[in-house]
Structures are given as structure tokens and as C-alpha cells.
Design an enzyme around this catalytic site. Structure first.
Site, mmCIF file in Angstrom:
data_model
loop_
_atom_site.group_PDB
_atom_site.id
_atom_site.type_symbol
_atom_site.label_atom_id
_atom_site.label_comp_id
_atom_site.label_asym_id
_atom_site.label_seq_id
_atom_site.Cartn_x
_atom_site.Cartn_y
_atom_site.Cartn_z
ATOM 1 C CD GLU A 148 -0.077 1.433 3.260
ATOM 2 O OE1 GLU A 148 -0.697 2.263 2.880
ATOM 3 O OE2 GLU A 148 0.951 1.555 3.899
ATOM 4 C CG PHE A 149 2.402 2.774 -2.621
ATOM 5 C CD1 PHE A 149 3.693 2.774 -2.576
ATOM 6 C CD2 PHE A 149 1.938 1.780 -3.536
ATOM 7 C CE1 PHE A 149 4.769 1.705 -2.953
ATOM 8 C CE2 PHE A 149 2.779 0.574 -4.220
ATOM 9 C CZ PHE A 149 4.076 0.615 -3.793
ATOM 10 C CE LYS A 201 4.969 0.963 2.392
ATOM 11 N NZ LYS A 201 3.694 1.619 2.401
ATOM 12 C CG LEU A 247 11.803 18.998 -2.239
ATOM 13 C CD1 LEU A 247 11.802 19.841 -3.537
ATOM 14 C CD2 LEU A 247 13.065 18.525 -1.732
ATOM 15 C CB CYS A 257 4.739 4.518 6.914
ATOM 16 S SG CYS A 257 3.560 3.429 6.602
HETATM 17 C C1 UDX Z 1 3.707 7.676 4.234
HETATM 18 C C2 UDX Z 1 3.720 7.738 2.591
HETATM 19 O O1 UDX Z 1 3.570 8.851 2.266
HETATM 20 C C3 UDX Z 1 2.739 6.608 2.168
HETATM 21 O O2 UDX Z 1 3.003 6.367 0.790
HETATM 22 C C4 UDX Z 1 3.201 5.252 2.899
HETATM 23 O O3 UDX Z 1 2.303 4.239 2.425
HETATM 24 C C5 UDX Z 1 3.205 5.425 4.544
HETATM 25 O O4 UDX Z 1 3.966 6.626 4.827
HETATM 26 P P1 UDX Z 1 2.394 8.874 6.109
HETATM 27 O O5 UDX Z 1 3.027 8.623 7.188
HETATM 28 O O6 UDX Z 1 0.855 8.815 6.298
HETATM 29 O O7 UDX Z 1 2.251 8.287 4.599
HETATM 30 O O8 UDX Z 1 2.481 10.256 5.920
HETATM 31 P P2 UDX Z 1 3.108 11.464 4.872
HETATM 32 O O9 UDX Z 1 2.238 12.611 4.258
HETATM 33 O O10 UDX Z 1 4.020 10.784 3.888
HETATM 34 O O11 UDX Z 1 4.294 12.114 5.981
HETATM 35 C C6 UDX Z 1 4.940 11.427 6.715
HETATM 36 C C7 UDX Z 1 5.768 12.454 7.627
HETATM 37 O O12 UDX Z 1 6.741 13.170 6.755
HETATM 38 C C8 UDX Z 1 5.358 13.383 8.338
HETATM 39 O O13 UDX Z 1 5.680 13.312 9.698
HETATM 40 C C9 UDX Z 1 5.341 14.760 7.598
HETATM 41 O O14 UDX Z 1 5.191 15.846 8.512
HETATM 42 C C10 UDX Z 1 6.646 14.517 7.264
HETATM 43 N N1 UDX Z 1 7.027 15.168 5.941
HETATM 44 C C11 UDX Z 1 6.611 15.215 4.847
HETATM 45 C C12 UDX Z 1 7.921 16.339 5.926
HETATM 46 O O15 UDX Z 1 8.477 16.690 7.120
HETATM 47 N N2 UDX Z 1 8.267 17.163 4.865
HETATM 48 C C13 UDX Z 1 7.648 16.755 3.723
HETATM 49 O O16 UDX Z 1 8.002 17.485 2.782
HETATM 50 C C14 UDX Z 1 6.780 15.862 3.539
#
Ligand code: UDX
Length: 427
Positions: A148-149, A201, A247, A257
């Protein structure tokens, strides 16, 4: 089609609800009776936007049970959506996956089902499961890796409109069956072997965290050189070879995750005799990034002993109640170690179980009462709406560390705040 989903967490419930919405009959099985009772009552045990409506709309195609036999009976697909949390060594804990495999009946009347692995598992897990099934005389059960993504907060949209669907199978027919199940879901389907699907993944998440740690380090260099990471990231992201996503500089990634999957890949490589140097650095940068907030506070307040610090937002990101690996946990612990009094507020997440010694306030303004400093930990939209002048008048000292670069520094400074963003040396 008839689908059994093992695990009523974020992944299982979204998978079950979306599959029911596509017209399939779904039974969701979990081992936690409170979860099943909640779902049977028509409530949802987690916060995921749109999930309650989707479950309600598909009520007649969805059932919930504690009973494996009931879930498996007649099912054509067995989706494994159980958690794979890290063990103390950083490897993925696959015990919940193996419990599901162990509980499968020895005989299936009629056509045997296809087991679909949605949980994130290390490369090689599919081969081990295949071997275990074969040893038990379950050769006819199919096995497909279908990672899953979906991201929390947008999981339903991500499920229905994926960038790609990855289907890894040992037998082509099993992959075909899972591919047919995805009719009605947009996006390209990538067919491959099981190990490659498992690696897609892990590699995707590793690449995403690399981007985050990269921009966080650029932000740290911006701070000492007088550049502004927001402008830098925007211009860098316009290069079509790089793209604008992931970014956003901040106080580091958290969630269910990224931390666990990056560690699992690092350990998988190490266990196989390869030191994944780049990923090790990415993980270390993320740990340090959370701790840099403490230095920013000390820069203005000197000792934090006896100082009151408000953490605004506790969940690992907005639009979720998920506290797993949330940066707020590390921050609260570091602040406590420095002798600060910590107050926390979140519109949805209840941090009480994981934030020892933190006073949880009912509103952002209440959290700011008498505070010497505020830290934006999670970029909840509510914080954009907050009357920052009123907020400042409740604080003992107008100091704000904007850990997500969500506010306008000049507007805050106009309200008399000392503003510290992440990598905003130029502003
Ligand atoms: C992530 C992946 O996006 C998803 O594809 C996978 O299946 C599970 O893990 P998720 O953990 O739900 O999903 O959240 P996501 O929106 O990707 O953000 C993860 C973390 O990264 C958050 O703590 C967010 O604040 C941080 N983040 C994200 C940043 O610090 N900077 C960014 O530019 C993007």
C-alpha cells in the site's frame, strides 16, 4: 468478489471500505474485540477523513468479526493488513503476519483463495510465506505482494487514485486475479516478481525520507548562511527532474511508516551484509532535526528549567489522530529532561498515553496560558486561523518556534513575537 481483510487498523479499514465501495463483499477480521464491537455499532475506531461515510455507505457489503473461520469462509482473497512494528533491533516484527498464516485452515472447500500481502514486509517475506504454505499442504493458495502507498489523512483518495498499483506474484494467474480486483481503480498496474514488489515499497519510503532529510539539512545550512529554505525548495522543485514533493523542511518525519520502514530497510541491508550508509545518515539527520528545536528555545530562553513550553499539534501530521513516532513525543521528553513544564494541544489526537508528564489543554489558547514559548509541532489548519495577538497576550513571553514553517514570520513579528522557523535565515 469475496474478500477477507485481516487487521482493522488504518490500512485494513481503508482497504476494506474501498473494496466494498468497488462492489466487493468484505469481511474485516481483527483480534481486538473492542474494535470489532465499535465497528459493528457503526462507529470508527480511528480518525481518517471520509472513512466513516465510506463504511456507512457500504454497510451491507461489510461485516466485522473476531472469528478467522467466518472471515475465511468462501473468501476468494485474503488481505493481510496487520501491523509490522519495529523490534528492538530495528527489524520488522512479523509476528502478526505469521499468526494470520498459522490460523488459516488446512482445507479450503472449492477454489483456494489468493493471499494478498498489503502489510509492509521485508524483501524475502513472500518467499518465506510461500514456503510455509507449501509445507502445510496449502500449495494451491496463491500469494501476491500488493504494497500500500496510501498516506494517512488522504488514504481513501490515494487508494482510489494511486500513482501505481504494484502486483508481485509467483504465479501469473494469482497476479491476474488481483489485477481484476482493481477494476475501477485508476492508475497504471505494475506486474513483477514478489521480491521486487516488496522492494518497491521499501525503496519508495526510503527515497521519500531521503528527500525530507535532504531538505532539512539544506534548511540547517540556510540558517547559518542567511538563505530561506522555502524559496530555495520552491525553485529547486521546479526542476522537472526533481519535482516539488517532499521538500518541506520541518522538525522531521514521524508516523507509522517512515521511521519503521527506513529502519527496517537499513537492518535488512545490514543483515544481508550491506551497510546502507546513505539511509543511516537520513535516519540520523531526522533524529537530530527534532532535537534542534531545543537549541532554538535555549537560544532565546537560555536555561529551560522551570520554563513553560506549549506544544501546538501532537499528531505526527495534520488530519490524523495517529501519535506513532510523532516528533512531539521526542520533543516532550527532551523538554522534560531540560526541566521545562510542557503543555500540549491537538484538535484530534489524544497524546495522553504517550506523553508522560505533559498537561493536555482543551484549546490552543489554553495551552499558551503563561507560556514562555510555543512550538508548532503539527501544521493543523486551526493554527493559521488562530488570533496570534490574543495568543501572545496570554503568554508570559512571545516566542514562537514554527516547526513547520506554516506562519508568516513578518506577521508574527508585527504582533511582537520572536519568530524562529526552520531554515528561514533570510527572513
Ligand atoms: C507515508 C507515505 O507517504 C505513504 O506512501 C506510505 O504508505 C506510508 O507512509 P504517512 O506516514 O501517512 O504516509 O504520511 P506522509 O504525508 O507521507 O508524511 C510522513 C511524515 O513526513 C510526516 O511526519 C510529515 O510531517 C513529514 N514530511 C512530509 C515532512 O517533514 N516534509 C515533507 O515535505 C513531507
Amino acid at each position: 468478489m469475496r474478500i477477507a481483510v485481516f487487521g482493522a487498523g488504518y490500512v485494513g479499514l481503508v482497504t476494506g471500505a474501498c473494496m466494498a465501495d468497488l462492489g466487493h463483499d468484505v469481511v474485516v477480521r481483527d483480534i481486538v474485540s473492542e474494535k470489532i464491537e465499535t465497528l459493528e455499532r457503526g462507529d470508527v475506531p480511528i480518525y481518517e477523513p471520509g472513512l466513516d461515510e465510506l463504511l456507512e455507505r457500504n454497510r451491507e457489503r461489510l461485516r466485522f468479526t473476531l472469528d478467522v473461520a467466518e472471515a475465511v469462509h468462501d473468501a476468494q482473497f485474503l488481505y493481510i493488513c496487520v501491523g509490522t512494528p519495529p523490534t528492538p533491533s530495528g527489524d520488522a516484527d512479523l509476528s502478526a503476519v505469521w499468526t494470520v498464516i498459522d490460523e488459516l485452515p488446512r482445507d479450503f472447500d472449492g477454489e483456494p483463495p489468493v493471499l494478498v500481502m498489503k502489510s509492509t514486509v521485508p524483501v524475502g517475506t513472500g518467499a518465506s510465506v510461500r514456503a510455509a504454505l507449501d509445507v502445510r499442504g496449502l500449495e494451491r493458495i496463491g500469494y501476491v505482494s500488493n504494497p500500500e502507498f496510501t498516506a494517512e489523512g488522504t488514504a481513501i483518495h490515494d487508494f482510489m487514485h494511486p500513482d501505481r498499483t504494484v502486483i508481485g506474484s509467483f504465479r501469473f494467474d494469482d497476479g491476474d486475479a488481483v489485477e481484476r480486483l482493481h477494476q475501477g481503480i485508476d492508475g497504471p498496474i505494475m506486474r513483477m516478481d514478489v521480491a521486487s514488489a516488496e522492494m518497491v515499497k521499501m525503496a519508495s519510503n526510503a527515497f521519500l525520507v531521503t528527500r525530507i532529510s535532504f531538505i532539512n539539512e539544506i534548511a540547517n545550512v540556510c540558517e547559518v548562511t542567511g538563505a530561506d529554505v522555502i524559496q530555495v525548495a520552491e525553485a529547486v522543485g521546479l526542476d522537472h527532474r526533481l519535482g516539488p514533493h517532499f521538500l518541506r523542511a520541518g522538525i522531521g518525519y514521524g508516523g507509522s511508516c517512515f521511521p519503521k520502514d527506513s529502519l527496517a530497510l537499513k537492518q535488512l541491508a545490514a543483515n544481508s551484509g550491506y551497510h546502507f550508509q546513505l539511509l543511516s545518515a537520513v535516519i540520523e539527520v531526522n533524529e537530530l532535526q527534532k532535537r534542534r528545536v531545543i537549541n532554538k528555545l535555549q537560544k532565546h530562553l537560555r536555561s529551560l528549567r522551570g520554563k513553560r513550553v506549549a506544544l501546538l499539534g501532537l499528531a505526527f501530521k495534520p488530519n490524523t489522530d495517529d501519535m506513532r513516532e510523532a516528533p512531539s513525543i521526542v520533543l516532550a521528553a527532551r523538554l522534560a529532561a531540560e526541566g521545562a513544564e510542557v503543555t500540549g494541544w491537538d484538535p484530534v489526537a489524544d497524546g495522553r498515553a504517550v506523553l508522560n508528564g505533559v498537561h493536555i489543554a482543551d484549546s490552543a489558547l489554553e495551552a499558551l496560558d503563561g507560556a514562555d514559548a510555543a512550538v508548532i509541532v503539527t501544521e493543523w489548519p486551526e493554527l493559521l486561523e488562530l488570533d496570534w495577538d490574543a495568543a501572545g497576550s496570554r503568554m508570559r513571553n512571545r516566542l514562537l518556534v514554527d516547526g513547520r514553517n506554516m506562519l508568516d514570520p513578518e506577521a508574527l513579528r508585527a504582533h511582537g513575537f520572536e519568530y524562529e522557523g526552520i531554515g528561514r535565515g533570510g527572513s
